[in-house]
Design a protein around this motif. Sequence first.
Motif, PDB file in Angstrom:
ATOM      1  N   GLY A  45       0.817  -1.214   0.000  1.00 54.74           N
ATOM      2  CA  GLY A  45       0.000   0.000   0.000  1.00 54.74           C
ATOM      3  C   GLY A  45       0.849   1.261   0.000  1.00 54.74           C
ATOM      4  N   CYS A  46       1.911   1.256   0.789  1.00 56.95           N
ATOM      5  CA  CYS A  46       2.823   2.411   0.803  1.00 56.95           C
ATOM      6  C   CYS A  46       3.508   2.586  -0.544  1.00 56.95           C
ATOM      7  N   ILE A  47       3.898   1.485  -1.172  1.00 51.59           N
ATOM      8  CA  ILE A  47       4.541   1.556  -2.485  1.00 51.59           C
ATOM      9  C   ILE A  47       3.560   2.083  -3.530  1.00 51.59           C
ATOM     10  N   ILE A  48       2.304   1.647  -3.455  1.00 53.93           N
ATOM     11  CA  ILE A  48       1.288   2.129  -4.390  1.00 53.93           C
ATOM     12  C   ILE A  48       1.108   3.632  -4.261  1.00 53.93           C
ATOM     13  N   ILE A  49       1.016   4.126  -3.041  1.00 51.90           N
ATOM     14  CA  ILE A  49       0.845   5.565  -2.817  1.00 51.90           C
ATOM     15  C   ILE A  49       2.060   6.332  -3.318  1.00 51.90           C
ATOM     16  N   ALA A  50       3.253   5.812  -3.009  1.00 57.39           N
ATOM     17  CA  ALA A  50       4.475   6.502  -3.424  1.00 57.39           C
ATOM     18  C   ALA A  50       4.610   6.525  -4.952  1.00 57.39           C
ATOM     19  N   LEU A  51       4.284   5.415  -5.604  1.00 47.32           N
ATOM     20  CA  LEU A  51       4.382   5.384  -7.069  1.00 47.32           C
ATOM     21  C   LEU A  51       3.358   6.312  -7.722  1.00 47.32           C
TER      22      LEU A  51
END
Length: 140
Positions: A45-51
């Motif tokens: 989820g954090c990676i999705i938001i960051a991307l």
Amino acid sequence: MILVQVKAALLCALLLTAPFLLWHIWQFVKPAFYENERTHAFLLGCIIIALFATGVAFGYFMVFWAAVNFFVMIGQGVAQPMLSIDAYMDFLLAFVFPFGLVFELPVLCYVLGRMGLISYETLRHYRRHVILVIFIVAGL
């Protein structure tokens, strides 16, 4: 003019409430995961938001301004640019949002790979076909 203010207010409200909304969604789905799945899901989820944020920032700072300058310069001497804030806001949102979505493709490939629907051999095999389709679509 009122529509522009409504769009700007909705966009600001979405950006300001997104952390709270995402936190409540996480609190809702967290009990459905095992402990080891929670860390993976939270990290994903954090990676999705960051991307997504990186894609939007790239689209805005790198590509959007180049596109606006191109469109203004291409018509120089032929037509006078008459930019309205409503058209600018619509163009901005329609231009930048897809960049955020395109930057999610690595996550999509990762999830499909973990589900067993695609493999790196499949991606490598169809790379030439995808590049050809991308060039055809870009040409259109």
